[in-house]
Design an enzyme around this catalytic site. Structure first.
Site, short mmCIF file in Angstrom:
data_model
loop_
_atom_site.label_atom_id
_atom_site.label_comp_id
_atom_site.label_asym_id
_atom_site.label_seq_id
_atom_site.Cartn_x
_atom_site.Cartn_y
_atom_site.Cartn_z
N ARG A 87 0.85 -1.19 0.00
CA ARG A 87 0.00 0.00 0.00
C ARG A 87 0.89 1.24 0.00
NH1 ARG A 87 -1.79 0.89 4.42
NH2 ARG A 87 -1.10 -0.90 5.65
N TYR A 236 -0.85 -3.92 -7.01
CA TYR A 236 -0.75 -4.58 -5.70
C TYR A 236 -2.13 -4.64 -5.02
CZ TYR A 236 -0.12 -5.17 -0.73
OH TYR A 236 -0.26 -5.60 0.57
N LYS A 245 -9.38 -2.76 1.60
CA LYS A 245 -9.27 -1.61 2.51
C LYS A 245 -10.06 -0.39 1.99
CE LYS A 245 -5.98 -3.72 4.97
NZ LYS A 245 -6.28 -4.70 5.98
N HIS A 265 -11.04 -2.47 11.32
CA HIS A 265 -9.90 -3.31 10.94
C HIS A 265 -9.72 -4.37 12.02
CE1 HIS A 265 -5.31 -3.38 9.89
NE2 HIS A 265 -5.98 -4.28 9.20
N SER A 287 -0.82 -4.26 11.20
CA SER A 287 -0.19 -5.33 10.42
C SER A 287 0.99 -5.92 11.19
CB SER A 287 0.33 -4.77 9.09
OG SER A 287 -0.73 -4.36 8.29
N CYS A 289 1.14 -8.00 13.66
CA CYS A 289 1.02 -8.18 15.11
C CYS A 289 0.30 -9.48 15.44
CB CYS A 289 0.26 -7.01 15.73
SG CYS A 289 1.23 -5.50 15.79
N ASP A 312 -9.50 -10.04 9.23
CA ASP A 312 -9.02 -8.69 8.91
C ASP A 312 -10.03 -7.57 9.11
OD1 ASP A 312 -6.88 -7.02 8.00
OD2 ASP A 312 -7.80 -6.88 6.03
N ARG A 406 2.35 -12.07 -0.03
CA ARG A 406 0.99 -12.41 0.40
C ARG A 406 0.52 -13.76 -0.14
NH1 ARG A 406 -1.69 -8.55 3.90
NH2 ARG A 406 -0.22 -6.82 3.95
N ARG A 437 2.37 -4.19 18.96
CA ARG A 437 3.69 -4.79 19.22
C ARG A 437 4.48 -3.80 20.08
NH1 ARG A 437 7.21 -8.62 16.56
NH2 ARG A 437 5.52 -9.33 15.23
#
Length: 624
Positions: A87, A236, A245, A265, A287, A289, A312, A406, A437
């Site tokens: 992204r 992508y 998203k 999210h 992302s 985590c 997600d 991915r 995190r």
């Protein structure tokens, strides 16, 4: 399908499949306007059939965009241009008349970290510079898709126009797509999605890895007032699969605000205890985590069962009884490959061995895939080709798979998919979990004192940054609600919307928790074993929701009381004192940093209730 060569046809595109005349007036007008703008040579209305899917995959293979992986059933590998791998937040914008509808005004004219605004005038100019003639020589695919089960009262429909067959194949995995959606749409409303790789034929320069993209001109724009998404220059997934998203978070969060629900999210999981009682929980992590790992958890506590509704995105709405019900609007998993292994996520590893499109992972010479953290030894003589299409060995000093590589795989293949994952009514959420995190200072788990305090906890989330966007390195970044890159409107207004859920008549508000699997000791690495042992934290939450587990109040929230967590059978010695310790200096500094962020970034749009919660935290920390 015919080869995509430039044609001299001036009468509009040749229709390869479907009947444009059978489309609803609004949909036909949308298609016609963009055919005139983009000037494709061919038009293909997707029906979502297996036959169509096979033809698309064959075409992609013939064009060199994907390669069949002989080791698995119907699995494919795509390698992108190395300039098109994630992204691109710096080129992702929300278009509104008033900037403050999109982002709060930062203090003293600073730059907003909570989204990027573009004026309608700038957007029109950007469109004029990019889209005229951008699909020449190519096929425009019309993809009708449903976010959520077709016909569910919680679902929404979109139509994506794209010149990328890779997008068609991926959208068939990630959404419900095709004829059934067109029937459900009828003459109803839909979100208008336009995507082009930005490479009309004939090409002006050769492609890298047969991957068309135009990174210099990449733009991903959302026009919420018109329910419109426009994406140019990137193939992508996060930039081109516009149901993901772009629709499911940025546009949907704005629709949710107007209609009184939440688009978040968040993963959704069902947890069943040894007595057979089941509760559903939703969790928001940035992302990398462990979101997918938690959604597909293999519990180490005997008798417990975890089932996955989604990994997600969650759309949540109160029902007539005041239960907050959630659906997973997606149909597949678009998971980060590196770090996924039989140890960390056996259920994901079982899911991805058929009908999966892998992007930017390593390839083994026996027709398989490989990535960092896979923890599988290769048979003798098997070699690896990197995501850059070069021979690779572990001595090379760079990864064989891109850190943001991915897998795109059907959710229905997951061995622990929840029986109600496609329930039109959704599943009742009894706990919401925030997490990040955090190597230092933040305890393993704590419970918010109230809904209002929980909203503050979500707003104050911070985490080490990841590879899913273009940020580099290990920096602790603010990521409120794990939504920082995905807000569809002003974050201050978003907080007010969350607070307003408490005013819903008869609302049974979920308890809110915060977790941190990633706390480290100065000498011995991670303090908590994580993965399957995270069930021990879910068990405590489960019992808190049932009013059975003990807790002790602390400066940050309710902590598990001594012996209230089930640690039987834990393979690793865990220092609970260190895992739950609260350092006064750390939390003073944390609260100050949150205050600085709220003051500079949310400024005048920060709700009074959130400011009060910060004030209360600072007071409690003072008396620690």
């Amino acid at each position: 399908m015919p080869p995509q060569l430039p044609s001299q046809n001036q009468k509009g595109p040749r229709v390869l499949q479907g009947d444009p005349g059978a489309l609803s007036p609004d949909l036909k007008a949308f298609v016609d306007a963009n055919v005139s703008l983009c000037q494709p040579d061919f038009l293909h209305i997707c029906d979502g059939s297996e036959e169509e899917n096979k033809a698309i995959l064959t075409q992609l293979e013939e064009q060199g965009m994907i390669k069949k992986l002989s080791k698995y059933e119907n699995c494919w590998l795509a390698r992108t241009d190395p300039r098109d791998v994630a992204r691109v937040e710096s080129k992702t914008v929300i278009v509104t008349q008033d900037q403050r509808d999109t982002v709060p005004t930062p203090l003293e004219g600073g730059v907003s970290q909570l989204g990027r605004w573009m004026s309608p005038e700038e957007f029109d100019k950007a469109m004029d510079q990019r889209f005229p003639g951008c699909m020449k020589g190519r096929t425009m695919y019309v993809i009708p898709f449903s976010m959520g089960p077709v016909g569910s009262p919680l679902s929404k429909i979109g139509v994506e126009l794209t010149d990328s067959p890779y997008v068609v194949a991926s959208m068939r995995v990630m959404t419900r797509m095709g004829t059934a959606v067109l029937s459900a749409l009828g003459t109803g409303e839909f979100v208008r999605c336009l995507h082009s790789v930005g490479c009309p034929l004939p090409l002006k320069r050769p492609l890298v890895n047969s991957w068309p993209c135009n990174p210099e001109q990449t733009l991903i724009a959302h026009i919420p007032d018109r329910r419109q998404i426009v994406s140019f220059g990137s193939g992508y997934g996060g930039n081109s699969l516009l149901g993901k998203k772009c629709f499911a978070l940025r546009i949907a969060s704005r629709i949710a605000k107007e209609e009184g629900w939440l688009a978040e999210h968040m993963l959704i999981l069902g947890v069943t205890n040894p007595a057979g009682e089941k509760k559903y929980m939703a969790a928001a992590f940035p992302s990398a985590c462990g979101k997918t790992n938690l959604a597909m958890l293999c519990p180490t506590l005997p008798g417990w069962k975890v089932e996955c509704v989604g990994d997600d995105i969650a759309w949540m709405k109160f029902d007539d009884q005041g239960n907050l019900r959630a659906i997973n609007p997606e149909n597949g998993f678009f998971g980060v490959a590196p770090g996924t292994s039989v140890k960390t996520n056996p259920n994901a590893m079982e899911t991805i061995v058929k009908n999966t499109i892998f992007t930017n992972v390593g390839e083994t010479s026996d027709g398989g895939v490989f990535w960092e953290g896979m923890d599988q030894s290769l048979p003798e003589g098997v070699t690896i080709t990197s995501w850059k299409n070069q021979p690779w060995s572990s001595e090379d000093g760079e990864p064989c798979a891109h850190p943001n590589s991915r897998f795109c795989t059907p959710a229905g293949q997951c061995p622990i998919i929840d029986p109600l994952w496609e329930s039109p009514e959704g599943v009742p959420i009894e706990a919401i979990i925030f997490g990040g995190r955090r190597p230092q200072g933040v305890p393993l788990v704590y419970e918010a004192f109230s809904w209002q305090h929980g909203v503050f906890v979500g707003a104050a989330m911070r985490s080490e940054s990841t590879a899913a966007a273009e940020h580099k390195g290990k920096v602790i970044m603010h990521d409120p609600f794990a939504m920082r890159p995905f807000f569809g409107y002003n974050f201050g207004h978003y907080l007010s919307h969350w607070l307003s859920m408490a005013d819903h008549p008869g609302a049974k508000l979920p308890k809110i928790f915060h977790v941190n699997w990633f706390r480290k000791s100065p000498t011995a690495g991670f303090l908590w074993p994580g993965f399957g042992d995270n069930i021990r934290v879910l068990d405590w939450m489960f019992r808190r929701v049932s009013g059975e587990a003990d807790c002790v109040p602390s400066a940050v929230g309710y902590l598990p009381s001594h012996d209230s967590m089930d640690l039987r059978g834990l393979q690793k010695d865990v220092d609970l004192n260190e895992l739950f310790s609260l350092d006064r200096e750390f939390w003073q500094s944390e609260a100050e940093e949150v205050r600085r962020y709220f003051t500079t970034q949310v400024n005048q749009d920060l709700p009074r209730e959130v400011a009060e919660e910060l004030e209360s935290l600072q007071q409690r920390v003072k008396w620690m």
